[in-house]
Scaffold this motif. Structure first.
Motif, mmCIF file in Angstrom:
data_model
loop_
_atom_site.group_PDB
_atom_site.id
_atom_site.type_symbol
_atom_site.label_atom_id
_atom_site.label_comp_id
_atom_site.label_asym_id
_atom_site.label_seq_id
_atom_site.Cartn_x
_atom_site.Cartn_y
_atom_site.Cartn_z
ATOM 1 N N LEU A 186 1.012 -1.365 -0.125
ATOM 2 C CA LEU A 186 -0.321 0.343 0.213
ATOM 3 C C LEU A 186 0.924 1.427 0.030
ATOM 4 O O LEU A 186 1.043 2.692 -0.572
ATOM 5 C CB LEU A 186 -0.973 0.145 1.560
ATOM 6 C CG LEU A 186 -2.208 -0.995 1.057
ATOM 7 C CD1 LEU A 186 -3.276 -0.888 2.569
ATOM 8 C CD2 LEU A 186 -3.085 -0.028 0.013
ATOM 9 N N SER A 236 0.668 4.912 -1.194
ATOM 10 C CA SER A 236 0.343 6.393 -0.704
ATOM 11 C C SER A 236 0.456 8.028 -1.156
ATOM 12 O O SER A 236 0.151 8.973 -1.091
ATOM 13 C CB SER A 236 1.895 6.137 0.598
ATOM 14 O OG SER A 236 2.826 6.789 -0.086
ATOM 15 N N GLU A 274 -11.134 10.323 3.313
ATOM 16 C CA GLU A 274 -10.061 10.052 3.874
ATOM 17 C C GLU A 274 -10.447 8.350 3.336
ATOM 18 O O GLU A 274 -8.827 7.887 2.844
ATOM 19 C CB GLU A 274 -9.379 10.246 4.988
ATOM 20 C CG GLU A 274 -8.529 10.836 5.379
ATOM 21 C CD GLU A 274 -9.696 12.501 5.338
ATOM 22 O OE1 GLU A 274 -10.970 11.937 5.066
ATOM 23 O OE2 GLU A 274 -9.641 13.466 4.724
ATOM 24 N N GLU A 275 -10.904 7.275 3.972
ATOM 25 C CA GLU A 275 -11.701 6.137 3.458
ATOM 26 C C GLU A 275 -12.034 6.030 1.552
ATOM 27 O O GLU A 275 -11.563 5.291 1.304
ATOM 28 C CB GLU A 275 -12.710 5.622 4.185
ATOM 29 C CG GLU A 275 -12.512 5.667 5.665
ATOM 30 C CD GLU A 275 -13.962 5.426 6.339
ATOM 31 O OE1 GLU A 275 -14.946 5.349 5.629
ATOM 32 O OE2 GLU A 275 -13.939 5.321 7.632
ATOM 33 N N GLU A 286 -9.944 7.488 -0.859
ATOM 34 C CA GLU A 286 -8.768 7.497 -1.116
ATOM 35 C C GLU A 286 -7.777 5.999 -0.260
ATOM 36 O O GLU A 286 -6.868 5.359 -1.266
ATOM 37 C CB GLU A 286 -7.806 8.397 -0.510
ATOM 38 C CG GLU A 286 -8.027 10.371 -0.964
ATOM 39 C CD GLU A 286 -7.038 11.136 -0.553
ATOM 40 O OE1 GLU A 286 -7.504 11.973 -1.225
ATOM 41 O OE2 GLU A 286 -6.625 10.930 0.496
ATOM 42 N N HIS A 287 -8.001 5.736 0.567
ATOM 43 C CA HIS A 287 -7.546 4.272 1.065
ATOM 44 C C HIS A 287 -8.428 2.952 1.063
ATOM 45 O O HIS A 287 -8.028 1.903 -0.126
ATOM 46 C CB HIS A 287 -7.332 3.738 2.458
ATOM 47 C CG HIS A 287 -6.934 2.996 3.250
ATOM 48 N ND1 HIS A 287 -6.285 2.597 3.620
ATOM 49 C CD2 HIS A 287 -7.976 1.989 3.398
ATOM 50 C CE1 HIS A 287 -5.888 1.783 3.854
ATOM 51 N NE2 HIS A 287 -6.809 1.171 3.878
ATOM 52 N N ARG A 321 -6.570 2.843 -2.942
ATOM 53 C CA ARG A 321 -4.982 2.460 -2.939
ATOM 54 C C ARG A 321 -5.338 1.070 -2.635
ATOM 55 O O ARG A 321 -5.008 0.483 -3.435
ATOM 56 C CB ARG A 321 -4.555 2.875 -1.661
ATOM 57 C CG ARG A 321 -4.927 4.316 -1.958
ATOM 58 C CD ARG A 321 -4.237 5.329 -0.524
ATOM 59 N NE ARG A 321 -3.542 6.795 -0.792
ATOM 60 C CZ ARG A 321 -3.977 7.609 -0.075
ATOM 61 N NH1 ARG A 321 -4.416 7.221 1.104
ATOM 62 N NH2 ARG A 321 -3.836 8.511 -0.275
ATOM 63 N N GLN A 322 -6.710 0.592 -1.968
ATOM 64 C CA GLN A 322 -6.132 -1.136 -2.350
ATOM 65 C C GLN A 322 -7.052 -1.733 -2.998
ATOM 66 O O GLN A 322 -6.075 -2.805 -2.981
ATOM 67 C CB GLN A 322 -6.965 -1.567 -0.506
ATOM 68 C CG GLN A 322 -7.515 -3.087 -0.442
ATOM 69 C CD GLN A 322 -6.246 -3.425 -0.194
ATOM 70 O OE1 GLN A 322 -6.156 -2.693 1.140
ATOM 71 N NE2 GLN A 322 -5.716 -4.767 -0.656
#
Length: 324
Positions: free
Chosen positions: A87, A91, A133-134, A136-137, A140-141
């Motif tokens: 991950l 970033s 933020e969730e 974006e996370h 990325r996952q």
């Protein structure tokens, strides 16, 4: 030794275009035979009166795309050690235009495929997000998962995009692009075979790199997962660049390049095909004609900037700077 005329004729360039390339100019050679009604395409070439001893560095090393493509906001390498990636590799991906992008991803389940390229399970993941933020996370996952699936299984590992009640297969579109309009300009049958069968049976000397690119298209962040693979061939270098995932705007992109030695230097060729729903359907022929010209002009400008860097560095024999 291969002749400039022979290589360019094989790639479909006219006699006028060939003379322009031989005089030292970059030439936008028009479009290719379309693989589908969703396709835009461009072919470009230029002639360098210098040897390309460092072609591998030009095509494969850490990309400097941001330096000559004004749409690129950020980029980063993936799994530089050749492993499965983490991950942390993603970033640097930030979704600017926060309110628009957050709404777009969190509401993806209600208008699947309208402005995002997502699989069914990916839509379900974004539906659970409650903050930017969730989102974006989660993105990325998903990018990491898609990278790992492609790295392990090639085209067969690419999840299809939801298109309303249907699905769009990026893998099938990429196969069509390889098959359309004859062979790629690599003059290497073993390389052409490998890019279809990847990651199976890699030929001797082949190397690869992966990176993500965040471009701003229509004021919105657009993420691409990019695979570059190349190998020495016949005194030169052949390579492929494949955007096997694009978060929005386009479906996929695939380009073949070759830096091939000729009688007084080298010819650099790049043929690329982009799939986008924006030119499909009713009136697709007219829309593709306009789109090909617009994309060709933009890519020619970018390629000219990249060519200037390449020519200067070749002249100075500073091949370590040629990380395009």
């Amino acid at each position: 030794m291969t002749l400039v005329d022979e290589i360019l004729e094989e790639a479909g360039f006219s006699k006028i275009a060939i003379e322009a390339v031989k005089s030292g100019k970059l030439h936008y050679g028009g479009s290719l035979d379309a693989a589908s009604d969703k396709e835009l395409s461009v072919k470009l070439a230029f002639h360098l009166k210098a040897e390309l001893d460092g072609a591998k560095e030009i095509f494969l090393a850490s990309p400097k795309k941001k330096e000559y493509d004004p749409t690129v906001e950020s980029l980063g390498m993936i799994a530089e050690d050749g492993g499965d990636g983490t991950l942390d590799d993603f970033s640097g991906i930030i979704l600017t235009n926060e309110k628009v992008m957050e709404k777009l991803y969190r509401s993806a389940s209600s208008h699947a495929g309208s402005d995002l390229n997502l699989a069914k399970d990916e839509i379900a993941m974004f539906k659970k997000c409650t903050t930017h933020e969730e989102v974006e996370h989660c993105l990325r996952q998903i990018l990491l998962d898609r990278f790992r699936a492609y790295r392990a299984h090639g085209l067969a590992g690419i999840k299809p995009y939801v298109r309303g009640s249907k699905e769009f297969s990026t893998a099938e579109e990429l196969k069509k692009q390889i098959q359309a309009g004859g062979k790629p300009p690599t003059r290497s049958a073993v390389f052409n075979k490998y890019v279809v069968e990847y990651p199976n049976n890699p030929p001797a000397g082949v190397e690869e790199s992966f990176f993500w690119v965040n471009s701003i298209i229509d004021s919105k962040p657009t993420i691409a997962l990019v695979h570059r693979v190349g190998m020495p061939h016949d005194g030169g270098y052949v390579y492929m660049e494949r955007h096997f995932y694009l978060s929005r705007s386009h479906n996929c992109l695939q380009g073949f390049g070759a830096a091939l030695p000729v009688e007084d230097g080298a010819v650099v060729l790049y043929l690329t095909r982009t799939s986008t729903d924006q030119v499909g359907g009713l009136g697709s022929t007219a829309k593709r004609a306009i789109g090909n010209k617009l994309m060709g002009s933009r890519m020619a400008d970018n390629f000219e900037r990249a060519r200037a860097v390449l020519a200067a560095a070749v002249a100075e024999k500073e091949m370590d700077k040629l990380k395009l």
